[in-house]
Scaffold this active site. Structure first.
Site, short mmCIF file in Angstrom:
data_model
loop_
_atom_site.label_atom_id
_atom_site.label_comp_id
_atom_site.label_asym_id
_atom_site.label_seq_id
_atom_site.Cartn_x
_atom_site.Cartn_y
_atom_site.Cartn_z
N VAL A 14 0.84 -1.19 0.00
CA VAL A 14 0.00 0.00 0.00
C VAL A 14 0.88 1.25 0.00
O VAL A 14 1.87 1.34 0.73
CB VAL A 14 -0.94 0.00 1.22
CG1 VAL A 14 -1.72 1.31 1.31
CG2 VAL A 14 -1.91 -1.18 1.14
N CYS A 95 -3.71 -9.59 4.31
CA CYS A 95 -3.50 -8.28 4.93
C CYS A 95 -3.91 -8.33 6.40
O CYS A 95 -5.05 -8.68 6.73
CB CYS A 95 -4.31 -7.21 4.21
SG CYS A 95 -4.11 -5.56 4.94
N ASN A 218 6.90 -16.03 0.94
CA ASN A 218 7.03 -14.59 1.20
C ASN A 218 7.37 -14.39 2.68
O ASN A 218 6.97 -15.18 3.53
CB ASN A 218 5.70 -13.91 0.85
CG ASN A 218 5.65 -12.43 1.21
OD1 ASN A 218 4.69 -11.97 1.80
ND2 ASN A 218 6.67 -11.67 0.88
#
Length: 337
Positions: A14, A95, A218
């Protein structure tokens, strides 16, 4: 578009992975998979589409990441986005923001695998493109998930496996797994990238137990050596902040694709910036929108302070970023390009 292997991608971030940063990445590396910032389905359904979804041809391969609460919203959003030539659609189920989770999006959806399954099916119905998902290895939903939820803590490998066993019925093309749990209350997004311990072994185990799945890892990956090690066990590697803070790592990653550009210099990157900035100036776009993403170009090398001062917003008040870059190239010995 069939993605080159291994899949190495720049994580959606973001306020960072906007079209300006993505164009900057392409000046260094043409092969890594790019992502948009996370976009909510509602924003696509009701928003300014060109502002939200527009991107440049040079940005391919690029994935649109969406967050959705219902299959209906996901379907409408993806159908709308079909007018834009994204290479794949990615569903965010990772998220950790309490604001996102409070709206039944992001990581909290790991507590509702049947709903995630339905959302993925709706996306698959809406597009013929690759459909992927990004999620965590688990969540701590205490304080966010409703009191009547069956569980609020999903922190065991078996919890992730149960989640995967249900959602895989949708036939997602790739699973990007952040190797930390998400703590939905009490930690902000930055802390959620640092405080919960990394558990890479659980992602490796998932790939070993489901070898037919495309698994990308990740979390906390910082070097070319890290990437090489992870690729012994999984199909792809996603990196976020390290690519942003140290963008010349993207040049090192070129070697995984045998594209002959692993030795691209900072000098060459600066030369590529000039026509892009000149185009921005012709369109009356503020060049700071691009240059703010390039602060790390001289990460950990002599010239970093000179570079950052040169492209400060104060120096760019006349919107002549291209002239500043030309001046820096003239004085390249000062910053040892």
């Amino acid at each position: 578009m069939k993605l080159k292997k291994p899949v190495i991608s720049v994580a959606p971030m973001v306020d960072k992975t906007d079209r300006y940063f993505r164009n900057f990445v392409r000046m260094i590396n043409k092969d890594v998979l790019l992502y948009t910032e996370m976009v909510t389905a509602q924003a696509i359904i009701h928003g300014d589409l060109e502002r939200i979804l527009g991107f440049d041809e040079a940005e391919h391969p690029i994935a649109l990441q969406i967050a959705a609460t219902t299959p209906e919203d996901a379907y409408k959003a993806v159908k709308t986005a079909e007018n834009y030539a994204y290479d794949e659609i990615n569903l965010n189920v990772g998220c950790p923001s309490d604001r996102v989770s409070g709206n039944m999006m992001g990581a909290c959806l790991m507590a509702y695998p049947e709903l995630v399954l339905d959302i993925l099916k709706a996306i698959k119905e809406a597009t013929g493109k690759a459909v992927t998902i990004k999620h965590r290895i688990g969540i701590d939903g205490k304080g966010i998930l409703p009191d009547n939820a069956e569980k609020t803590l999903f922190d065991k490998y078996e919890d992730m496996l149960n989640f995967i066993n249900i959602i895989e019925k949708a036939g997602a093309d790739r699973y990007t797994v952040h190797a930390r749990i998400a703590v939905l209350a009490g930690l902000d997004p930055k802390q959620n990238r640092e405080v919960p311990p990394l558990r890479y072994d659980e992602v490796y185990r998932l790939k070993a137990e489901k070898p037919y799945m495309q698994i990308e890892i990740n979390g906390g990956i910082k070097t070319k050596e890290d990437i090489t090690e992870h690729l012994k066990y999984v199909d792809g590697v996603m990196i976020g902040r390290e690519f942003y803070d140290n963008p010349m790592l993207l040049a090192e990653v070129n070697s995984f694709y045998n594209n002959g550009e692993e030795n691209i210099s900072r000098y060459q990157v600066l030369e590529k910036m000039i026509p892009y900035l000149e185009k921005m100036e012709m369109n009356n776009e503020r060049t700071h929108l691009f240059l703010r993403h390039t602060l790390g170009l001289f990460h950990n090398v002599k010239g970093s302070k000179y570079w950052k001062n040169s492209i400060s917003s104060q120096n760019l008040k006349n919107n002549k970023g291209s002239l500043i870059i030309r001046e820096i190239l003239k004085n390249s010995k000062e910053c040892e390009i």
